[in-house]
Write an enzyme that holds these catalytic residues in place. Structure first.
Site, PDB file in Angstrom:
ATOM      1  N   TYR A 125       9.854 -22.212  44.318  1.00  0.00           N
ATOM      2  CA  TYR A 125       9.625 -23.567  43.818  1.00  0.00           C
ATOM      3  C   TYR A 125      10.582 -23.876  42.678  1.00  0.00           C
ATOM      4  O   TYR A 125      11.179 -24.931  42.600  1.00  0.00           O
ATOM      5  CB  TYR A 125       8.202 -23.706  43.273  1.00  0.00           C
ATOM      6  CG  TYR A 125       7.123 -23.825  44.304  1.00  0.00           C
ATOM      7  CD1 TYR A 125       6.867 -25.049  44.900  1.00  0.00           C
ATOM      8  CD2 TYR A 125       6.345 -22.740  44.660  1.00  0.00           C
ATOM      9  CE1 TYR A 125       5.857 -25.176  45.827  1.00  0.00           C
ATOM     10  CE2 TYR A 125       5.340 -22.858  45.590  1.00  0.00           C
ATOM     11  CZ  TYR A 125       5.096 -24.085  46.174  1.00  0.00           C
ATOM     12  OH  TYR A 125       4.102 -24.211  47.086  1.00  0.00           O
ATOM     13  N   ASN A 138      -0.674 -27.180  39.618  1.00  0.00           N
ATOM     14  CA  ASN A 138       0.362 -28.104  40.052  1.00  0.00           C
ATOM     15  C   ASN A 138       1.715 -27.432  40.156  1.00  0.00           C
ATOM     16  O   ASN A 138       2.666 -27.830  39.489  1.00  0.00           O
ATOM     17  CB  ASN A 138       0.439 -29.226  39.027  1.00  0.00           C
ATOM     18  CG  ASN A 138       0.287 -30.587  39.650  1.00  0.00           C
ATOM     19  OD1 ASN A 138       0.299 -30.719  40.858  1.00  0.00           O
ATOM     20  ND2 ASN A 138       0.177 -31.598  38.823  1.00  0.00           N
ATOM     21  N   GLN A 196       0.814  -1.207   0.000  1.00  0.00           N
ATOM     22  CA  GLN A 196       0.000   0.000   0.000  1.00  0.00           C
ATOM     23  C   GLN A 196       0.860   1.274   0.000  1.00  0.00           C
ATOM     24  O   GLN A 196       2.054   1.235   0.201  1.00  0.00           O
ATOM     25  CB  GLN A 196      -0.902   0.022   1.242  1.00  0.00           C
ATOM     26  CG  GLN A 196      -1.672  -1.252   1.473  1.00  0.00           C
ATOM     27  CD  GLN A 196      -0.955  -2.188   2.440  1.00  0.00           C
ATOM     28  OE1 GLN A 196       0.272  -2.332   2.371  1.00  0.00           O
ATOM     29  NE2 GLN A 196      -1.707  -2.816   3.309  1.00  0.00           N
ATOM     30  N   GLY A 219      -1.889 -29.355  48.081  1.00  0.00           N
ATOM     31  CA  GLY A 219      -2.204 -29.949  46.787  1.00  0.00           C
ATOM     32  C   GLY A 219      -1.533 -31.277  46.555  1.00  0.00           C
ATOM     33  O   GLY A 219      -2.003 -32.073  45.736  1.00  0.00           O
TER      34      GLY A 219
END
Lengths: 561, 265
Positions: free
Chosen positions: A342, A491, A155, A455
């Protein structure tokens, strides 16, 4: 026993650096409660917080707010050593917000899409009667590398992106067809023969890809920082269409363009991550949809160090834990500030490395070469029990190690990961490795009467039931499971490890890829900003503030800001 | 209500202690007064009435319901007590109890309790007076060494840390300290100072802690040597795996797993 790798305690060097001058085996210590001032980064944060508050007139970080003045550092604030690396860094430097290498790793995944070229070429040849040749493909590659960053190509009077802001954006192609690859300008080609030159991996990869031809597309980092991962395919498809129009002198509005667009957006597109169910409200190319197999394939250490399957496996763990724990679960899903502790347990201080090399040695001596141990529960039981017991004994014999992994979730993840990675390498089977994971959790829990957070009572106690079952919504081969798999959705401390031992199985089998050869080739590209061969090395660079990310805005903002 | 003794494998004194904890067959070693316990828990002022969340059940005009007829309310439920908690942290350096066995102790031997088990802490939620009864029994018993275990509602960090030079488990909030050979608690579970010194008694000696502990350790009873417990674990793994795959084979003996005898106290 003859060991292939020395099983000295690899983590001792890190512990000596962290707990300088003390007996690592002493069960008692003097707690001096020095507070935050013992740590350079915390002091930096405190000073920065004061400056921010002064500049904006609104209170910000103040370490004294912590517990009403009882600051962090009542115990020793110890630094971290990136596993396999000499670099010692502060824990804060491994928070993804503070680490540009970590951000770039995820950016490089999120901004990538693979799009097949064959459907477009068929449209051009059969519908439009265009001739597709190596020369025309090279012309197209030139066009798409101009326009993919956000430049106009067809264009008039268009606004465009500043090339300096989007210099990380490019498109390369790859194919299993050596003849075609040889005829394309090398700047546009990911060279499978050279990049996968060990253990005949190049032939395996080319055999899997065949004569098909693919584009590895990386849209600008700055775009995926403004838009979601779902934009990658759309941004890409728009520029691909415009490039075909320009390169093959097409009518911009003819219906055939729709075929090209459909191929680019759907029929020939390989997303890095699948769209999640609507309740998660996430687009494709967001972390929750990234399968463990794809994650393992993105990491390239299997290609550069196939003789050391443990190394590759733990690079995958480093990749996966950062992405799934720190970014996906730690922020996207929980809304928290990142589950950094973690993840760091899995890629710092050579702990997981030590435990896994121990298991690798044990397996080599008992079962022989990689990938040759029987694929059964007895193997999982044997390896997981031995590796877990060894790890637990290390924590007991080195109180500083136990203190370093001060949370049970950290220890559970490490012990189970070492067990599963060992088993994956030994058997060449990710499902047996998964069984070893659960066995490790059981052994750990029963020995110490504790495991991880709440958990762990769910996923790690019921997960064994789905190892062999392949019924819908219950089981699946590990390569195709992912962060949103049932029971895995919150998890933390698991998903990166799952990706790791997915990779372990294929490294043990000495495969060339784990799940998808296209992913493997795409991320082998040395032009990527983040080096997917050495994840931990890149993290270290980020932590040491020597990593240069893409997508920076310094070109268009006042200097010194 | 009578409870039957619980079964658990293993011949070592660690396994014996585990059976004792599960069965509630634990020795009382010390006395903590009701007011001291209430102060340490920090939920209400010693001597204050129990706050309630509903009127006594007897005044509520409950619907005719067979479950309500079968299940006798606990004292706390009958009185309408709110649900509150006690939470223990147990050191990994041979503290007498461990989180799962604290939970088993609570769940098996007390009614109306909701135990939660983590690695560094173990919580019991229950109606306030029921919780206090359970907590008092635990803290006065051989399950608890005041130096190696502690009531910690928050900032529980310490179970895996090296012990302090005086043998106390690390506590960022210093809720307890040694004074004259006794462990004194002068802050409540969440670290708010209390207006009394709660005497929790003398710490266990190293030998006594090792004798009463329920954790396997290399410097105590080696886990590796407790083959029957490991075989039990292997059997559990085999059965859980096979129940999801070929349930008809799950009851078969797992390959390589030795015979497991489940003993009782």
């Amino acid at each position: 026993m003859a060991y292939k790798y020395p099983s000295e305690k690899l983590f001792v060097e890190a512990l000596k650096a962290k707990f300088a001058g003390i007996d690592l085996a002493d069960q008692t210590t003097k707690y001096v409660r020095a507070g935050y001032v013992q740590n350079a980064r915390k002091r930096e944060f405190q000073a920065a917080g004061e400056r921010v508050a002064e500049q904006r007139g609104i209170q910000q970080y103040d370490v004294n707010v912590h517990l009403g003045g009882m600051t962090l550092g009542q115990r020793q604030l110890v630094p971290y050593k990136l596993s396999t690396r000499p670099d010692i860094v502060e824990g804060d430097d491994l928070h993804y917000v503070n680490n540009p290498a970590m951000q770039q790793m995820w950016d490089d995944m999120k901004r990538t899409i693979i799009v097949g070229m064959d459907l477009a070429h068929e449209t051009l040849e059969k519908r439009l009667g265009k001739e597709v040749t190596p020369e025309s493909i090279a012309g197209y590659m030139e066009a798409v590398n101009h326009t993919m960053p956000g430049a106009a190509i067809v264009q008039e009077h268009m606004v465009e992106t500043h090339p300096g802001l989007v210099d990380d954006c490019y498109v390369k192609m790859f194919t299993g067809d050596d003849e075609l690859a040889d005829e394309i300008d090398s700047q546009y080609v990911i060279n499978i023969n050279d990049l996968f030159d060990k253990e005949g991996q190049n032939e395996k990869i080319k055999a899997a890809i065949g004569k098909t031809t693919w584009q590895a597309i990386h849209i600008p980092t700055i775009v995926v920082r403004c838009c979601d991962g779902g934009n990658t395919s759309r941004w890409s498809a728009m520029q691909l269409g415009m490039s075909y129009i320009a390169a093959y002198n097409m009518c911009a509005g003819e219906a055939a363009v729709a075929d090209l667009a459909f191929a680019a957006k759907h029929a020939a597109a390989v997303q890095m991550a699948e769209m999640l169910p609507a309740r998660r409200a996430r687009s494709p190319n967001e972390p929750g949809g990234l399968s463990f197999g794809y994650c393992a394939d993105m990491v390239q250490t299997m290609r550069v160090k196939p003789e050391d399957p443990v190394w590759y496996t733990l690079e995958v763990v480093a990749c996966g834990t950062m992405l799934y724990d720190q970014i996906w679960l730690g922020s996207y899903m929980s809304g928290g500030v990142g589950f950094t502790q973690y993840a760091t347990a899995a890629y710092t201080n050579d702990v997981l490395d030590d435990f896994t090399y121990y298991g690798y040695d044990y397996a080599l001596n008992k079962y022989g070469d990689d990938g040759t141990a029987p694929n059964d529960l007895a193997t999982a039981t044997d390896l997981a029990t031995e590796v877990t017991l060894n790890g637990m004994e290390c924590y007991e014999d080195y109180p500083t190690l136990l203190e370093d992994h001060f949370g049970g979730s950290q220890r559970a993840g490490i012990l189970a990961a070492a067990s599963a990675c060992t088993t994956g390498i030994a058997t060449g089977n990710a499902q047996v490795a998964l069984s070893a994971w659960y066995m490790s959790m059981y052994v750990h829990k029963e020995g110490w009467g504790r495991l991880g957070f709440f958990g762990y009572d769910l996923q790690d106690q019921c997960g064994a039931t789905n190892v062999c079952s392949y019924q819908g919504d219950e089981g699946c081969c590990l390569e195709l499971r992912g962060a949103n798999y049932p029971n895995y959705a919150m998890n933390v401390g698991h998903q990166g490890e799952y990706a790791g031992f997915t990779g372990a199985a294929h490294a043990g089998a000495h495969d060339a890829y784990c799940c998808n050869p296209l992913i493997k080739v795409c991320f082998a590209d040395p032009s990527l900003v983040f080096d997917f061969s050495y994840i931990r090395k890149e993290y270290a660079k980020g932590a040491m503030r020597t990593f240069r990310p893409a997508g920076e805005r310094s070109l268009v903002i006042p200097a010194g800001v | 209500m009578a409870y039957t003794p619980q079964y658990y494998p293993g011949a070592s004194h660690v396994a014996v202690n585990r059976r004792k904890h599960m069965s509630g067959d634990v020795e009382k070693l010390r006395t903590v007064s009701d007011d001291d316990l209430v102060a340490a828990l920090g939920h209400r002022a010693p001597g204050a009435d129990y706050p309630s969340t509903h009127p006594p059940l007897a005044e509520m005009g409950e619907p005719d319901c067979p479950v309500r007829q079968m299940v006798e309310p606990t004292p706390g439920a009958a009185a309408g007590d709110r649900v509150r908690y006690s939470q223990f942290t147990d050191s990994m350096y041979s503290a007498p109890s461990i989180p799962y066995f604290r939970s088993y102790y609570a769940a098996i031997n007390f009614r109306g309790v909701d135990p939660g088990t983590l690695s560094g802490r173990q919580i019991v939620e229950a109606r306030e007076r029921d919780m206090e009864a359970q907590c008092k029994a635990a803290i006065e018993s051989e399950m608890t060494c005041p130096a190696l275990a502690g009531l910690r509602g928050c900032t529980v960090h310490g179970h895996s840390l090296r012990l302090a030079e005086d043998g106390m488990m690390f506590d960022m909030l210093e809720r307890t300290h040694l004074e004259g050979g006794n462990v004194i608690e002068d802050k409540d579970q969440v670290g708010v100072p209390i207006d009394r010194k709660v005497n929790l008694g003398k710490p266990m000696s190293d030998a006594e802690a090792k004798k009463r502990t329920t954790i396997y350790r290399t410097d105590g009873v080696k886990y590796r040597s407790e083959e029957e417990v490991l075989d039990h674990v292997h059997l559990v793994h085999h059965r859980r795996t096979m129940y999801g795959y070929r349930p008809e084979t799950a009851a078969e003996t797992a390959p390589g797993v030795g015979p497991v005898t489940y003993h009782t106290v």
